[in-house]
Write a protein that holds these residues in place. Structure first.
Motif, PDB file in Angstrom:
ATOM      1  N   VAL A  21       0.850  -1.188   0.000  1.00  0.00           N
ATOM      2  CA  VAL A  21       0.000   0.000   0.000  1.00  0.00           C
ATOM      3  C   VAL A  21       0.882   1.232   0.000  1.00  0.00           C
ATOM      4  N   THR A  42      -3.897  -7.476  10.163  1.00  0.00           N
ATOM      5  CA  THR A  42      -3.224  -6.960   8.969  1.00  0.00           C
ATOM      6  C   THR A  42      -3.766  -5.590   8.596  1.00  0.00           C
ATOM      7  N   ALA A  43      -5.094  -5.466   8.580  1.00  0.00           N
ATOM      8  CA  ALA A  43      -5.707  -4.176   8.247  1.00  0.00           C
ATOM      9  C   ALA A  43      -5.312  -3.113   9.264  1.00  0.00           C
ATOM     10  N   ASN A  46      -1.538  -2.029   8.903  1.00  0.00           N
ATOM     11  CA  ASN A  46      -1.253  -1.193   7.739  1.00  0.00           C
ATOM     12  C   ASN A  46      -1.912   0.176   7.834  1.00  0.00           C
ATOM     13  N   LEU A  47      -3.126   0.239   8.372  1.00  0.00           N
ATOM     14  CA  LEU A  47      -3.773   1.540   8.542  1.00  0.00           C
ATOM     15  C   LEU A  47      -3.037   2.388   9.579  1.00  0.00           C
ATOM     16  N   HIS A  50      -0.192   4.083   8.113  1.00  0.00           N
ATOM     17  CA  HIS A  50      -0.582   5.200   7.255  1.00  0.00           C
ATOM     18  C   HIS A  50      -1.198   6.343   8.050  1.00  0.00           C
ATOM     19  N   TYR A  52      -3.577   6.344  10.511  1.00  0.00           N
ATOM     20  CA  TYR A  52      -4.940   6.292  11.028  1.00  0.00           C
ATOM     21  C   TYR A  52      -4.922   6.027  12.539  1.00  0.00           C
ATOM     22  N   GLU A 461      -5.060  -6.678   3.513  1.00  0.00           N
ATOM     23  CA  GLU A 461      -4.434  -5.701   2.621  1.00  0.00           C
ATOM     24  C   GLU A 461      -5.460  -5.099   1.665  1.00  0.00           C
ATOM     25  N   THR A 464      -7.443  -2.438   3.391  1.00  0.00           N
ATOM     26  CA  THR A 464      -6.574  -1.272   3.598  1.00  0.00           C
ATOM     27  C   THR A 464      -6.590  -0.387   2.363  1.00  0.00           C
ATOM     28  N   ARG A 465      -6.437  -1.018   1.197  1.00  0.00           N
ATOM     29  CA  ARG A 465      -6.463  -0.238  -0.044  1.00  0.00           C
ATOM     30  C   ARG A 465      -7.818   0.429  -0.257  1.00  0.00           C
TER      31      ARG A 465
END
Length: 470
Positions: A21, A42-43, A46-47, A50, A52, A461, A464-465
């Motif tokens: 991402v 995982t979500a 990754n968030l 970024h 969040y 993932e 997340t996108r």
């Protein structure tokens, strides 16, 4: 030609890559993630990276969901995987995070298996020698394994591009497969009942599963080198959890999800009472079985699929042994005995253990086998021990530890994994993946890698996108 080469060659399917991402400014937006299984972790991870503001609600007191490693009750550092157990070299989403968290992998050893079918125990006959089973169709008895591979290969060739966003609806031949169970597909291909039972003895009792789903999983889910995380597969969810820190709220059961045009509100109950969290977005990584107990305002196909998706009955019964006595008859590898009994497959995870002498074996049961086992209630472990005497001679007096798990009895899972019946995958798969307003959906059931850690991580993932692009 090995199984992976044949299946890959039959379909010429592409391999999906673990897409990363791109960094984006979150602007302080909050996301609440429901469930600390691998999809939710995982979500959330990754968030968080970024920018969040992430909160994870988990009903249990541990991360991992259906990744569960047990160590209590075993000697010399033994451990048993009650949930996810194998990682193949094709599981690039899983391997990406194994590498990121600097975890080590241990390959399973190889070896020869025995069979117990139609009341007899035997070794696989030499090539060109008939198998000692009644009921084969002409031409099957000399090479049932090859016949099974050819049948699977013919089905995989009909799948088309499984990574097309509109699959299986985009491929007429895949839609035809969607109307079959794997058992009816095999019957239509001329497979005898005996040949089908050999397949289930090798792969687990999956005859009622959607044929398109099984064939897609066979094509992309398997590799040639099964392995697991050294010391236990739960090291992966615990690594995610360590990175997320206090963002995970354990023993927090979700009871309500509601939303308007600007936000999502999640109600949950913990040890101190009932609470609410308001967020910009929500990732629902709960299996649909427990999600059915949550008050929601979903409508249409989303509400239908949450209500109708079934969860596969799965059970495991592990025994730690004083020695690896089966090696005296030159048995080894991950599968020691393939059977048509309640025990399903006798799997060997001894190569993954810290102690080089003690053994660790399990009965791995699917569907009707798992239901039969569960039906014995408090007598089921004793029943399995008795059956093991027949399936794996020499086990008497060897057992030093035992643990078991019946996943359909787990209120936070409802079964081993989500599964579609005939005619269901074409509408269920897009309905499971589709966001509902500000609520996004992750979990192995939304992925082509059904029942794998790889599918859970891939789905994390994907959402997340979705959120980054919203």
């Amino acid at each position: 030609m090995d199984r992976r080469t044949l299946l890959r060659g039959a379909a010429a399917l592409p391999v999906a890559s673990a897409v990363g991402v791109s960094p984006a400014a979150a602007g302080g937006k909050r996301v609440v993630v429901l469930g600390a299984g691998l999809a939710g972790l995982t979500a959330a991870y990754n968030l968080m990276r970024h920018g969040y503001d992430v909160v994870v609600l988990e009903a249990q007191n541990r991360p991992g969901g259906r990744v569960r490693t047990v160590r209590d009750g075993f000697q010399r550092g033994g451990h048993a995987e009650l949930g996810a157990i194998r990682i193949f070299e094709t599981h690039e989403y899983t391997l990406k995070y194994v590498k990121e968290f600097d975890l080590a992998l241990t390959p399973y050893d190889s070896g020869e298996r025995a069979y117990f079918m139609q009341g007899e125990r035997f070794r696989q006959p030499a090539q060109g020698t008939p198998w000692p089973l009644a009921g084969f169709a002409p031409g099957e008895e000399l090479d049932p394994g090859g016949q099974i591979l050819r049948l699977l290969g013919s089905g995989i060739a009909q799948l088309g591009d499984v990574f097309d966003p509109d699959w299986p609806r985009s491929v007429p031949s895949a839609l035809a497969l969607d109307r079959h169970t794997i058992d009816s597909f095999a019957q239509a291909g001329g497979a005898s009942e005996t040949l089908r039972q050999v397949f289930y003895a090798q792969e687990g009792r999956c005859g009622n599963w959607n044929a398109a789903a099984v064939l897609a999983m066979e094509a992309i889910g398997f590799g040639t080198t099964p392995q697991s995380i050294k010391g236990g597969n739960d090291k992966l969810p615990y690594a995610f959890a360590k990175a997320l820190g206090g963002r995970i709220k354990y023993t927090s059961q979700v009871v309500r999800i509601s939303q308007d045009e600007r936000s999502v509100t999640v109600g949950y109950v913990d040890r101190t009472g009932r609470h609410e969290i308001r967020a910009d977005r929500c990732v629902c990584a709960l299996p649909f079985a427990p999600l059915r107990r949550v008050s929601t305002d979903f409508t249409g196909a989303k509400a239908d699929v949450i209500r109708q998706l079934r969860y596969f009955p799965v059970a495991r019964c592990y025994f730690q042994t004083r020695s690896r006595f089966w090696e005296r008859e030159s048995l080894g590898g991950i599968t020691l005995v393939s059977t048509d009994t309640m025990a399903g497959r006798i799997w060997n995870t001894s190569s993954q253990q810290a102690d080089p002498e003690f053994g660790m074996i399990q009965s791995y049961m699917f569907e009707t086998d798992a239901l039969t086992y569960a039906g014995y209630g408090h007598r089921r472990v004793a029943r399995m021990r008795g059956l093991m005497d027949t399936l794996l001679p020499g086990i008497r007096g060897q057992i030093v530890g035992c643990v078991e798990k019946v996943w359909q009895e787990d209120p936070w899972a409802g079964g081993g994994w989500g599964w579609a019946g005939p005619g269901e995958l074409a509408w269920m798969l897009p309905a499971m993946r589709q966001a509902a307003g500000r609520v996004h959906f992750a979990g192995e059931h939304t992925s082509l890698w059904i029942a794998w850690m790889n599918g859970a991580i891939e789905s994390g993932e994907r959402v997340t996108r979705e959120i980054l692009a919203a």
